[in-house]
Write an enzyme that holds these catalytic residues in place. Sequence first.
Site, PDB file in Angstrom:
ATOM      1  N   HIS A  13       0.870  -1.200   0.000  1.00 55.78           N
ATOM      2  CA  HIS A  13       0.000   0.000   0.000  1.00 55.78           C
ATOM      3  C   HIS A  13       0.898   1.240   0.000  1.00 55.78           C
ATOM      4  O   HIS A  13       1.441   1.615   1.032  1.00 55.78           O
ATOM      5  CB  HIS A  13      -0.918   0.011   1.230  1.00 55.78           C
ATOM      6  CG  HIS A  13      -1.861   1.182   1.242  1.00 55.78           C
ATOM      7  ND1 HIS A  13      -3.205   1.043   1.505  1.00 55.78           N
ATOM      8  CD2 HIS A  13      -1.667   2.503   1.036  1.00 55.78           C
ATOM      9  CE1 HIS A  13      -3.794   2.222   1.454  1.00 55.78           C
ATOM     10  NE2 HIS A  13      -2.870   3.140   1.177  1.00 55.78           N
ATOM     11  N   HIS A  15       1.635   5.353  -1.762  1.00 60.26           N
ATOM     12  CA  HIS A  15       1.293   6.518  -2.599  1.00 60.26           C
ATOM     13  C   HIS A  15       2.575   7.111  -3.171  1.00 60.26           C
ATOM     14  O   HIS A  15       3.463   7.508  -2.418  1.00 60.26           O
ATOM     15  CB  HIS A  15       0.570   7.582  -1.771  1.00 60.26           C
ATOM     16  CG  HIS A  15      -0.708   7.089  -1.177  1.00 60.26           C
ATOM     17  ND1 HIS A  15      -1.906   7.161  -1.832  1.00 60.26           N
ATOM     18  CD2 HIS A  15      -0.962   6.466   0.009  1.00 60.26           C
ATOM     19  CE1 HIS A  15      -2.858   6.623  -1.084  1.00 60.26           C
ATOM     20  NE2 HIS A  15      -2.313   6.187   0.046  1.00 60.26           N
ATOM     21  N   LEU A  16       2.652   7.173  -4.492  1.00 61.32           N
ATOM     22  CA  LEU A  16       3.836   7.768  -5.140  1.00 61.32           C
ATOM     23  C   LEU A  16       3.527   9.110  -5.788  1.00 61.32           C
ATOM     24  O   LEU A  16       4.451   9.780  -6.260  1.00 61.32           O
ATOM     25  CB  LEU A  16       4.402   6.815  -6.206  1.00 61.32           C
ATOM     26  CG  LEU A  16       5.139   5.575  -5.700  1.00 61.32           C
ATOM     27  CD1 LEU A  16       5.626   4.731  -6.882  1.00 61.32           C
ATOM     28  CD2 LEU A  16       6.322   5.943  -4.814  1.00 61.32           C
ATOM     29  N   ARG A  17       2.226   9.491  -5.854  1.00 60.68           N
ATOM     30  CA  ARG A  17       1.832  10.738  -6.543  1.00 60.68           C
ATOM     31  C   ARG A  17       2.327  10.710  -7.989  1.00 60.68           C
ATOM     32  O   ARG A  17       2.511   9.638  -8.549  1.00 60.68           O
ATOM     33  CB  ARG A  17       2.352  11.976  -5.788  1.00 60.68           C
ATOM     34  CG  ARG A  17       2.130  11.950  -4.277  1.00 60.68           C
ATOM     35  CD  ARG A  17       0.700  11.806  -3.860  1.00 60.68           C
ATOM     36  NE  ARG A  17       0.547  11.997  -2.403  1.00 60.68           N
ATOM     37  CZ  ARG A  17      -0.428  11.491  -1.687  1.00 60.68           C
ATOM     38  NH1 ARG A  17      -1.343  10.708  -2.245  1.00 60.68           N
ATOM     39  NH2 ARG A  17      -0.511  11.741  -0.394  1.00 60.68           N
ATOM     40  N   ASN A  41      -5.003   7.159  -6.317  1.00 61.75           N
ATOM     41  CA  ASN A  41      -5.751   8.396  -6.005  1.00 61.75           C
ATOM     42  C   ASN A  41      -4.987   9.640  -6.457  1.00 61.75           C
ATOM     43  O   ASN A  41      -4.680  10.523  -5.685  1.00 61.75           O
ATOM     44  CB  ASN A  41      -6.121   8.466  -4.512  1.00 61.75           C
ATOM     45  CG  ASN A  41      -4.922   8.479  -3.580  1.00 61.75           C
ATOM     46  OD1 ASN A  41      -3.861   7.959  -3.913  1.00 61.75           O
ATOM     47  ND2 ASN A  41      -5.088   9.061  -2.405  1.00 61.75           N
ATOM     48  N   LYS A  99      -9.233  -0.472  -6.283  1.00 63.48           N
ATOM     49  CA  LYS A  99      -9.326   0.167  -4.971  1.00 63.48           C
ATOM     50  C   LYS A  99     -10.681   0.807  -4.756  1.00 63.48           C
ATOM     51  O   LYS A  99     -11.154   1.585  -5.585  1.00 63.48           O
ATOM     52  CB  LYS A  99      -8.233   1.246  -4.879  1.00 63.48           C
ATOM     53  CG  LYS A  99      -8.222   2.046  -3.598  1.00 63.48           C
ATOM     54  CD  LYS A  99      -7.614   1.286  -2.451  1.00 63.48           C
ATOM     55  CE  LYS A  99      -7.802   2.023  -1.139  1.00 63.48           C
ATOM     56  NZ  LYS A  99      -6.550   2.358  -0.491  1.00 63.48           N
ATOM     57  N   HIS A 136     -10.422   1.118   1.419  1.00 65.10           N
ATOM     58  CA  HIS A 136     -10.274   2.122   2.487  1.00 65.10           C
ATOM     59  C   HIS A 136     -11.531   1.981   3.330  1.00 65.10           C
ATOM     60  O   HIS A 136     -12.596   2.471   2.953  1.00 65.10           O
ATOM     61  CB  HIS A 136     -10.121   3.539   1.933  1.00 65.10           C
ATOM     62  CG  HIS A 136      -9.970   4.550   3.026  1.00 65.10           C
ATOM     63  ND1 HIS A 136      -8.768   5.189   3.304  1.00 65.10           N
ATOM     64  CD2 HIS A 136     -10.848   4.994   3.962  1.00 65.10           C
ATOM     65  CE1 HIS A 136      -8.932   5.984   4.353  1.00 65.10           C
ATOM     66  NE2 HIS A 136     -10.184   5.889   4.763  1.00 65.10           N
ATOM     67  N   HIS A 174      -4.760  -0.631   5.570  1.00 63.86           N
ATOM     68  CA  HIS A 174      -4.346   0.151   6.740  1.00 63.86           C
ATOM     69  C   HIS A 174      -5.309   0.034   7.931  1.00 63.86           C
ATOM     70  O   HIS A 174      -5.890   1.017   8.358  1.00 63.86           O
ATOM     71  CB  HIS A 174      -4.065   1.617   6.378  1.00 63.86           C
ATOM     72  CG  HIS A 174      -5.121   2.332   5.559  1.00 63.86           C
ATOM     73  ND1 HIS A 174      -6.467   2.219   5.780  1.00 63.86           N
ATOM     74  CD2 HIS A 174      -4.993   3.208   4.527  1.00 63.86           C
ATOM     75  CE1 HIS A 174      -7.115   2.983   4.925  1.00 63.86           C
ATOM     76  NE2 HIS A 174      -6.242   3.591   4.148  1.00 63.86           N
ATOM     77  N   LEU A 219      -5.213   9.115   7.763  1.00 62.79           N
ATOM     78  CA  LEU A 219      -6.490   8.413   7.810  1.00 62.79           C
ATOM     79  C   LEU A 219      -6.282   6.954   7.457  1.00 62.79           C
ATOM     80  O   LEU A 219      -5.498   6.663   6.554  1.00 62.79           O
ATOM     81  CB  LEU A 219      -7.496   9.057   6.850  1.00 62.79           C
ATOM     82  CG  LEU A 219      -7.960  10.450   7.297  1.00 62.79           C
ATOM     83  CD1 LEU A 219      -8.754  11.137   6.204  1.00 62.79           C
ATOM     84  CD2 LEU A 219      -8.777  10.360   8.586  1.00 62.79           C
ATOM     85  N   ASP A 247       1.362   2.667   3.539  1.00 66.36           N
ATOM     86  CA  ASP A 247       0.514   3.845   3.324  1.00 66.36           C
ATOM     87  C   ASP A 247       1.352   5.119   3.396  1.00 66.36           C
ATOM     88  O   ASP A 247       0.866   6.156   3.835  1.00 66.36           O
ATOM     89  CB  ASP A 247      -0.649   3.882   4.326  1.00 66.36           C
ATOM     90  CG  ASP A 247      -1.714   4.914   3.934  1.00 66.36           C
ATOM     91  OD1 ASP A 247      -1.731   5.336   2.764  1.00 66.36           O
ATOM     92  OD2 ASP A 247      -2.504   5.291   4.814  1.00 66.36           O
ATOM     93  N   HIS A 251       2.846  14.536   1.433  1.00 63.18           N
ATOM     94  CA  HIS A 251       2.209  15.845   1.241  1.00 63.18           C
ATOM     95  C   HIS A 251       3.290  16.877   1.550  1.00 63.18           C
ATOM     96  O   HIS A 251       4.083  16.692   2.477  1.00 63.18           O
ATOM     97  CB  HIS A 251       1.048  16.044   2.224  1.00 63.18           C
ATOM     98  CG  HIS A 251      -0.131  15.155   1.968  1.00 63.18           C
ATOM     99  ND1 HIS A 251      -1.107  15.461   1.043  1.00 63.18           N
ATOM    100  CD2 HIS A 251      -0.491  13.970   2.512  1.00 63.18           C
ATOM    101  CE1 HIS A 251      -2.024  14.498   1.031  1.00 63.18           C
ATOM    102  NE2 HIS A 251      -1.672  13.571   1.910  1.00 63.18           N
TER     103      HIS A 251
HETATM  104  N1  LIG Z   1      -3.664   7.679   4.513  1.00 65.12           N
HETATM  105  C1  LIG Z   1      -3.790   8.973   4.381  1.00 65.12           C
HETATM  106  O1  LIG Z   1      -3.939   9.656   5.398  1.00 65.12           O
HETATM  107  N2  LIG Z   1      -3.743   9.590   3.177  1.00 65.12           N
HETATM  108  C2  LIG Z   1      -3.680   8.962   1.884  1.00 65.12           C
HETATM  109  C3  LIG Z   1      -4.980   8.398   1.446  1.00 65.12           C
HETATM  110  C4  LIG Z   1      -5.366   7.092   2.118  1.00 65.12           C
HETATM  111  O2  LIG Z   1      -4.641   6.111   2.051  1.00 65.12           O
HETATM  112  O3  LIG Z   1      -6.442   7.029   2.720  1.00 65.12           O
HETATM  113  C5  LIG Z   1      -3.192   9.994   0.869  1.00 65.12           C
HETATM  114  O4  LIG Z   1      -3.315   9.746  -0.335  1.00 65.12           O
HETATM  115  O5  LIG Z   1      -2.675  11.052   1.278  1.00 65.12           O
HETATM  116 ZN   LIG Z   2      -3.219   5.113   1.426  1.00 64.83          ZN
HETATM  117 ZN   LIG Z   3      -6.849   4.992   2.697  1.00 63.35          ZN
END
Ligand SMILES: NC(=O)N[C@@H](CC(=O)O)C(=O)O
Ligand SMILES: [Zn+2]
Ligand SMILES: [Zn+2]
Length: 345
Positions: A13, A15-17, A41, A99, A136, A174, A219, A247, A251
Amino acid sequence: MDAITITRPDDWHLHLRDDEALNAVVGHTAAQMGRAIIMPNLKPPVTTTEQAIAYRERILAALPEGSAFEPLMVLYLTDTTPPEEIERAVKSGIVKAVKLYPAGATTNSASGVTDIAHCDATIAMMAKLGMPLLVHGEVTDHEIDIFDREAMFIERVMKPLLARHPSLKVVFEHITTQQAAEFVASASDNVAATITAHHLLFNRNKMLAGGIRPHYYCLPILKREQHRQALLKAATSGSPKFFLGTDSAPHAKGDKESSCGCAGAYTAPAAIELYATAFEEMQALDKLEAFASLNGPRFYGLAPNTDTVTLERRQWVMPESYPYASGQTIVPLLAGETLQWAMKK
Ligand SMILES: NC(=O)N[C@@H](CC(=O)O)C(=O)O
Ligand SMILES: [Zn+2]
Ligand SMILES: [Zn+2]
């Protein structure tokens, strides 16, 4: 134990943006993980196989020279994702999961699912073709207290979904509560969960006692100690249902340190070290390899990685920040603090 060598882990899990942010963060994960499940996302979200193929190419292009890191792609489910998209995804060979973001539950979830009933035919196709649904798991009802949203999701969405599609492969992403850990442990073998390092290491006091610390805001939100203990127990239980999913959610510093800060903890620079710290707290370092490197591939029907990583007991200080997109910086979790484990380079 002063060093531990395990099969190279994967992150189930992540996030690489995209674009500059992707370039800034991907090296941290690629230095540790063999593969990662890449969250879709983005703005706009990755909703089609075609978009997933293009995003994968951008990730591969952003990798450091010589990296063997493999991104495993995910489609973002919407109210209107057709069953045929699942067939295309399976055929592509590069999309490994779909997802479910309940609309409004988290970062960039506005195009998510408003009612899972809209997705019934598509989810039936996923069950038929063995395509996992990553969830999620939080209700979005504003009446429900933020600390109760995961537990409520089990009753209102997860149980009815599995009753309707009992063979659907589901990863409860998560997980943060005792209720979720117990639900997954007692569910059938097609139901598994990822657990983050930060939910294993910290309870909500870390975020809220003695000052509000926005870098711990993610989250689902950190819960009370009883829940952290249940997660530690699940992760170190030896059950193949639980596996590593950081996760890690980058940011920019200014978007976290704000009057309305974004949710997400950036843990990629020390992911495996943070998990080692959590497992050591349970005197369960011998269980780390299964959780980090074996259970995930087994659930996804893939072979484990063939190389290894070594962790040494050696102190180092997490940098205060790293460069991010558009001249901004990103603050990793535990910035400026001393870590006890280090991955051997
Ligand atoms: N976990 C988070 O708090 N943020 C994640 C989104 C997610 O996994 O719910 C994100 O994309 O910033
Ligand atoms: Zn996530
Ligand atoms: Zn999530």
